[in-house]
Write a protein that holds these residues in place. Structure first.
Motif, short mmCIF file in Angstrom:
data_model
loop_
_atom_site.label_atom_id
_atom_site.label_comp_id
_atom_site.label_asym_id
_atom_site.label_seq_id
_atom_site.Cartn_x
_atom_site.Cartn_y
_atom_site.Cartn_z
N PRO A 1 96.72 -19.06 27.62
CA PRO A 1 96.59 -17.67 27.17
C PRO A 1 96.19 -17.59 25.70
CG PRO A 1 98.59 -17.96 28.47
CD PRO A 1 98.05 -19.33 28.21
N ILE A 2 95.56 -16.48 25.35
CA ILE A 2 95.09 -16.25 23.98
C ILE A 2 96.00 -15.24 23.29
CG2 ILE A 2 93.18 -15.43 22.54
CD1 ILE A 2 92.66 -18.10 23.93
N VAL A 3 96.42 -15.59 22.07
CA VAL A 3 97.24 -14.69 21.26
C VAL A 3 96.32 -13.95 20.29
CG1 VAL A 3 99.10 -14.52 19.55
CG2 VAL A 3 99.24 -16.20 21.41
N ARG A 4 96.51 -12.63 20.19
CA ARG A 4 95.79 -11.81 19.21
C ARG A 4 96.84 -11.16 18.31
NH1 ARG A 4 90.83 -8.95 22.38
NH2 ARG A 4 90.53 -8.12 20.28
N LEU B 1 97.94 -19.78 22.92
CA LEU B 1 99.40 -19.76 22.90
C LEU B 1 99.92 -21.19 22.85
CD1 LEU B 1 101.99 -18.00 23.16
CD2 LEU B 1 101.86 -18.43 25.63
N PRO B 2 100.75 -21.54 21.86
CA PRO B 2 101.27 -22.91 21.79
C PRO B 2 102.11 -23.28 23.01
CG PRO B 2 101.62 -21.73 19.72
CD PRO B 2 101.18 -20.70 20.74
N GLU B 3 102.20 -24.55 23.29
CA GLU B 3 102.99 -25.04 24.42
C GLU B 3 104.45 -24.60 24.28
OE1 GLU B 3 102.10 -26.63 27.08
OE2 GLU B 3 100.06 -27.32 26.67
N THR B 4 104.91 -24.43 23.05
CA THR B 4 106.31 -24.05 22.82
C THR B 4 106.57 -22.58 23.10
OG1 THR B 4 105.74 -23.71 20.49
CG2 THR B 4 106.69 -25.85 21.09
N GLY B 5 105.50 -21.81 23.39
CA GLY B 5 105.68 -20.39 23.67
C GLY B 5 105.65 -19.56 22.40
N PRO B 6 105.84 -18.25 22.50
CA PRO B 6 105.70 -17.37 21.33
C PRO B 6 106.94 -17.30 20.44
CG PRO B 6 106.15 -16.07 23.29
CD PRO B 6 106.02 -17.51 23.75
N PRO C 1 109.05 -19.47 18.71
CA PRO C 1 109.08 -20.09 17.37
C PRO C 1 108.10 -19.42 16.40
CG PRO C 1 109.05 -21.77 19.09
CD PRO C 1 108.77 -20.47 19.76
N LEU C 2 106.95 -19.03 16.90
CA LEU C 2 105.96 -18.36 16.05
C LEU C 2 106.49 -17.02 15.56
CD1 LEU C 2 103.06 -18.06 14.92
CD2 LEU C 2 102.43 -17.07 17.12
N LEU C 3 107.08 -16.24 16.46
CA LEU C 3 107.62 -14.94 16.08
C LEU C 3 108.73 -15.08 15.04
CD1 LEU C 3 107.74 -13.17 19.55
CD2 LEU C 3 106.32 -12.52 17.61
N LYS C 4 109.59 -16.06 15.24
CA LYS C 4 110.69 -16.27 14.29
C LYS C 4 110.14 -16.60 12.90
CE LYS C 4 115.02 -18.79 13.63
NZ LYS C 4 114.80 -19.01 12.19
N ALA C 5 109.14 -17.51 12.84
CA ALA C 5 108.56 -17.89 11.56
C ALA C 5 107.92 -16.70 10.87
CB ALA C 5 107.54 -19.01 11.76
N GLY D 1 105.09 -9.08 8.64
CA GLY D 1 104.86 -7.68 8.98
C GLY D 1 103.90 -7.56 10.15
N ILE D 2 104.41 -7.85 11.34
CA ILE D 2 103.55 -7.82 12.54
C ILE D 2 103.16 -6.38 12.86
CG2 ILE D 2 103.42 -8.35 14.99
CD1 ILE D 2 105.53 -10.55 14.51
N GLU D 3 101.86 -6.12 12.88
CA GLU D 3 101.35 -4.80 13.28
C GLU D 3 101.09 -4.77 14.78
OE1 GLU D 3 97.94 -3.83 10.94
OE2 GLU D 3 99.16 -2.84 9.42
N THR D 4 100.35 -5.76 15.28
CA THR D 4 100.08 -5.86 16.72
C THR D 4 100.11 -7.32 17.12
OG1 THR D 4 97.68 -5.99 16.41
CG2 THR D 4 98.62 -3.79 16.76
N LEU D 5 100.60 -7.57 18.31
CA LEU D 5 100.59 -8.92 18.88
C LEU D 5 100.44 -8.79 20.39
CD1 LEU D 5 102.67 -12.00 17.96
CD2 LEU D 5 102.54 -11.30 20.35
#
Length: 315
Positions: free
Chosen positions: A228-231, A260-265, A267-271, A278-282
């Motif tokens: 999957p692709i993350v935007r 999308l990393p193998e570890t899932g979203p 760890p990325l969200l936490k970082a 300041g996540i606007e859209t994901l």
């Protein structure tokens, strides 16, 4: 649900024309009652493969079966075939053209006329019945030929580039006709070089490039070959959180895009949260069939199909 019976099958089909190999060991299986798309650029071998499977031409080598018969022409009356090169008698009324096509498949002409009127009426085209083909637009004439393809109620419908030359509205009507036939239990095979049609309609696809099958199977399996692709769009342009992005992440039109990393979203969200991005859209999007086609058949084959952009995408 058990496995479906096989409507059509090819095993290692080859075809040579004047010493040039047009089809090179094609194998594919078409289950009954499903919509199967054959994808590939012009010249990939789609039409030649279809004609061999229908018995119109013989393979140089390999075997094929159609509706349980090794000699496809034995079941020709149970097949509706719309070739890429189409044509109707210009002076023939639409009703008669449909009935005539049915008669070629063994349908009595009187019954063909009755069914032709019913088919036209069902689609709101009853006023076409007595109009000569030459007075119809290209889209209208193609609709008539399509109805002639199904008037004898075949078990298998084969459409070679059926969307070619149709505007967006008539393409939509054709897609619905294909869905209606499949819902009635009819097996449908169609070839196309516009990937969007296959993605909307098909359960299974065969991707043909340079005379060979590069992929055969469920559309979801083709798409599943890619992650999957993350935007992602953030309020903060830079910071320590950037180190959490994959190395291949790239910015397009102000947003980050990456697999999308193998570890899932998580760890990325936490970082990003800890780093104050300041996540606007994901969003996380599954790759489309077009992306899968590129991964399977290659950029060159995709470029050859690029001129055949779907009208809805071009709008």
């Amino acid at each position: 649900m058990g496995e479906r019976a096989i409507a059509a099958q090819a095993r290692d089909l080859t075809k040579d024309f004047d010493g040039k190999r047009a089809v090179d060991g094609v194998s594919l299986t078409v289950p009954e009652g499903r919509i199967t798309g054959i994808l590939g650029p012009n010249g990939a071998g789609k039409t030649t493969t279809i004609r061999m499977m229908l018995g119109i031409i013989d393979p140089s080598s390999g075997t094929r079966s159609l509706l349980g018969h090794d000699q496809p022409l034995q079941v020709a009356r149970e097949v509706g075939y719309l070739p890429e090169e189409r044509g109707l008698y210009p002076a023939m009324p639409a009703m008669e053209a449909i009935a005539f096509m049915g008669a070629l498949r063994g349908l009595p002409i009187a019954e063909g006329r009755r069914r032709a009127i019913a088919l036209l009426d069902e689609r709101g085209h009853g006023d076409w019945a007595k109009r000569p083909i030459r007075t119809l637009s290209k889209g209208m004439a193609q609709t008539v030929q399509l109805l002639g393809t199904i008037v004898h109620r075949p078990r298998l419908i084969v459409l070679d580039e059926p969307f070619s030359g149709l505007d967006a509205l008539n393409q939509e009507k054709l897609e619905q006709l294909i869905r209606d036939q499949a819902a009635a239990g009819v097996t449908v095979i169609f070839s196309t070089h516009v990937i969007a049609h296959a993605e909307r309609l098909c359960e299974r696809v065969a991707i043909i490039a340079e005379g060979r099958v590069a992929f055969e199977g469920a559309v979801d399996d083709a798409r599943g070959r890619l992650r999957p692709i993350v935007r992602l769009r953030t309020r903060v342009a830079d910071g320590a959180w950037r180190s959490a992005l994959p190395a291949k992440a790239r910015q397009v039109a102000g947003e980050w895009r990456f697999e999308l990393p193998e570890t899932g979203p998580e760890p990325l969200l936490k970082a990003m949260i800890d780093g104050g991005a300041g996540i606007e859209t994901l969003s996380i999007e599954r790759p489309g069939l077009h992306d899968a086609f590129i991964a399977i058949a290659g950029e060159a084959a995709a470029r050859e199909m690029g001129h055949a952009q779907d009208p809805e995408e071009a709008a």
